[in-house]
Design an enzyme around this catalytic site. Structure first.
Site, PDB file in Angstrom:
ATOM      1  N   GLU A 168      -6.146  -7.671   3.493  1.00  0.00           N
ATOM      2  CA  GLU A 168      -5.671  -8.775   4.344  1.00  0.00           C
ATOM      3  C   GLU A 168      -6.852  -9.469   5.027  1.00  0.00           C
ATOM      4  O   GLU A 168      -6.894 -10.702   5.125  1.00  0.00           O
ATOM      5  CB  GLU A 168      -4.679  -8.249   5.385  1.00  0.00           C
ATOM      6  N   CYS A 207       3.011 -11.986   2.493  1.00  0.00           N
ATOM      7  CA  CYS A 207       3.998 -11.949   3.575  1.00  0.00           C
ATOM      8  C   CYS A 207       3.870 -13.232   4.415  1.00  0.00           C
ATOM      9  O   CYS A 207       2.752 -13.627   4.776  1.00  0.00           O
ATOM     10  CB  CYS A 207       3.760 -10.727   4.453  1.00  0.00           C
ATOM     11  N   HIS A 217       0.825  -1.206   0.000  1.00  0.00           N
ATOM     12  CA  HIS A 217       0.000   0.000   0.000  1.00  0.00           C
ATOM     13  C   HIS A 217       0.861   1.259   0.000  1.00  0.00           C
ATOM     14  O   HIS A 217       0.962   1.957   1.006  1.00  0.00           O
ATOM     15  CB  HIS A 217      -0.953  -0.018   1.205  1.00  0.00           C
ATOM     16  N   SER A 259      -2.700   2.674   3.753  1.00  0.00           N
ATOM     17  CA  SER A 259      -1.756   1.835   4.501  1.00  0.00           C
ATOM     18  C   SER A 259      -2.180   1.764   5.960  1.00  0.00           C
ATOM     19  O   SER A 259      -2.113   2.756   6.695  1.00  0.00           O
ATOM     20  CB  SER A 259      -0.351   2.418   4.377  1.00  0.00           C
ATOM     21  N   SER A 260      -2.614   0.593   6.387  1.00  0.00           N
ATOM     22  CA  SER A 260      -3.138   0.437   7.748  1.00  0.00           C
ATOM     23  C   SER A 260      -2.078   0.777   8.786  1.00  0.00           C
ATOM     24  O   SER A 260      -2.309   1.554   9.712  1.00  0.00           O
ATOM     25  CB  SER A 260      -3.635  -1.003   7.933  1.00  0.00           C
TER      26      SER A 260
END
Ligand code: SF4
Length: 323
Positions: free
Chosen positions: A136, A106, A51, A232-233
């Site tokens: 995710e 990941c 992200h 982007s968390s």
């Protein structure tokens, strides 16, 4: 970019360490770069590989083609799955289209997928702590859609109705606020005293370490700038944590987004970056402040990191085959 002004020029710049790229992002970006070298463009990438706008546009310039769904990839072509992971149905769709795949999920997200499958096989209802709509969360939910319920806040726990309260487990998204998640888990434990936890924390080392670092940074700075993209968390969590620990804080993609009014009365500015933000953006921001007269640039190191992940097996196999 804001113009120079002596009244709005912090003298001191403090960089958080660790910051920026984590091992999972590094691996995912390298997977696309190697795929481009090995096979040539186009290399399709499902969703943003990580992200970060800057990273995505640089890879797009080199021939990566970003698509929203695997069903948009022409049959037989090569597609890379992003660091955030995908549901089993995505693999099935890719197989049906005879796509060649490189899975850049990941390994720490894969760990959560494995837990989801294991808990589901054992008949647990799985409470997934995470943000609705995040890629995710979609990927993890896809591993056991009939067993998983999503919880986003501690208050959501009160609404939960689970048939067998003694057969409940929880897992989490990897990039959450450590403190907020602890509160949600405490609420879950109060409601389901026999709840089963994952063997080790699902919030990853990079998320945890960057939050530890930004807490310390926020105590020393009037303003903390977090470099990262809005989707982007882990970057958004850094802004929240910095604010909770006493600093003003803003999320920016790059130095061009610094707003003049943020700098009013700021003597020390802190800089950190999310796990998907490249270091060159940090360097540009430091240069921006140096040009405005900051002459004291230092780093505040809280944790040493040495995590590395192997490249996806499809890339390693190809390298091995080519000698
Ligand atoms: S933030 Fe954590 S889970 Fe996400 S890619 Fe990086 S190491 Fe992996």
């Amino acid at each position: 970019m804001a113009g120079a002004s002596s009244t709005r020029a912090p003298k001191r710049v403090l960089l958080a360490a660790p910051r920026g790229y984590c091992a999972g992002v590094d691996r995912a970006v390298q997977a696309v770069e190697h795929a481009l070298e090995l096979y040539g463009p186009p290399v399709y990438v499902r969703k943003e590989i990580v992200h970060n706008k800057h990273v995505v546009s640089q890879l797009a310039e080199r021939g990566a083609v970003f698509v929203d769904q695997e069903t948009e990839v022409p049959e037989g072509e090569l597609v890379v799955f992003s660091a955030h992971g995908v549901a089993p149905s995505v693999h099935a769709n890719a197989e049906a289209r005879q796509l060649r795949t490189i899975d850049a999920t990941c390994p720490l997200v894969t760990k959560v997928h494995v837990e989801a499958r294991k808990f589901a096989e054992q008949g647990y209802t799985i409470v997934l702590i995470g943000h609705e709509g995040h890629e995710e969360v979609e990927g993890t939910t896809g591993e056991a859609p009939d067993n998983i319920v999503l919880v986003q806040t501690a208050d959501d726990v009160d609404e939960l109705e689970i048939e067998d309260p003694d057969r409940v487990a929880y897992i989490t998204q990897t990039t959450l606020s450590v403190d907020e998640t602890s509160q949600i888990i405490a609420r879950l434990r109060a409601k389901f005293p026999n709840i089963t936890a994952p063997k080790s924390d699902d919030i990853c080392y990079a998320t945890t370490n960057r939050q530890i670092a930004v807490k310390q940074l926020a105590r020393e700075c009037d303003l903390v700038l977090v470099i990262g993209s809005t989707n982007s968390s882990n970057s958004n969590r850094l802004v929240e944590v910095a604010r909770e620990h006493g600093a003003n804080s803003h999320l920016i993609d790059n130095a061009a987004q610094v707003r003049e009014e943020w700098l009013d009365g700021v003597r020390t500015v802190g800089i950190t970056s999310g796990a998907s933000a490249p270091e060159e953006l940090v360097e540009e921001l430091v240069s921006f402040f140096r040009q405005r007269g900051a002459d004291d640039v230092g780093e505040l190191r809280t944790v040493d990191e040495d995590v590395r992940f192997m490249l996806p097996k499809e890339i390693r196999t190809e390298f091995a085959a080519r000698g």
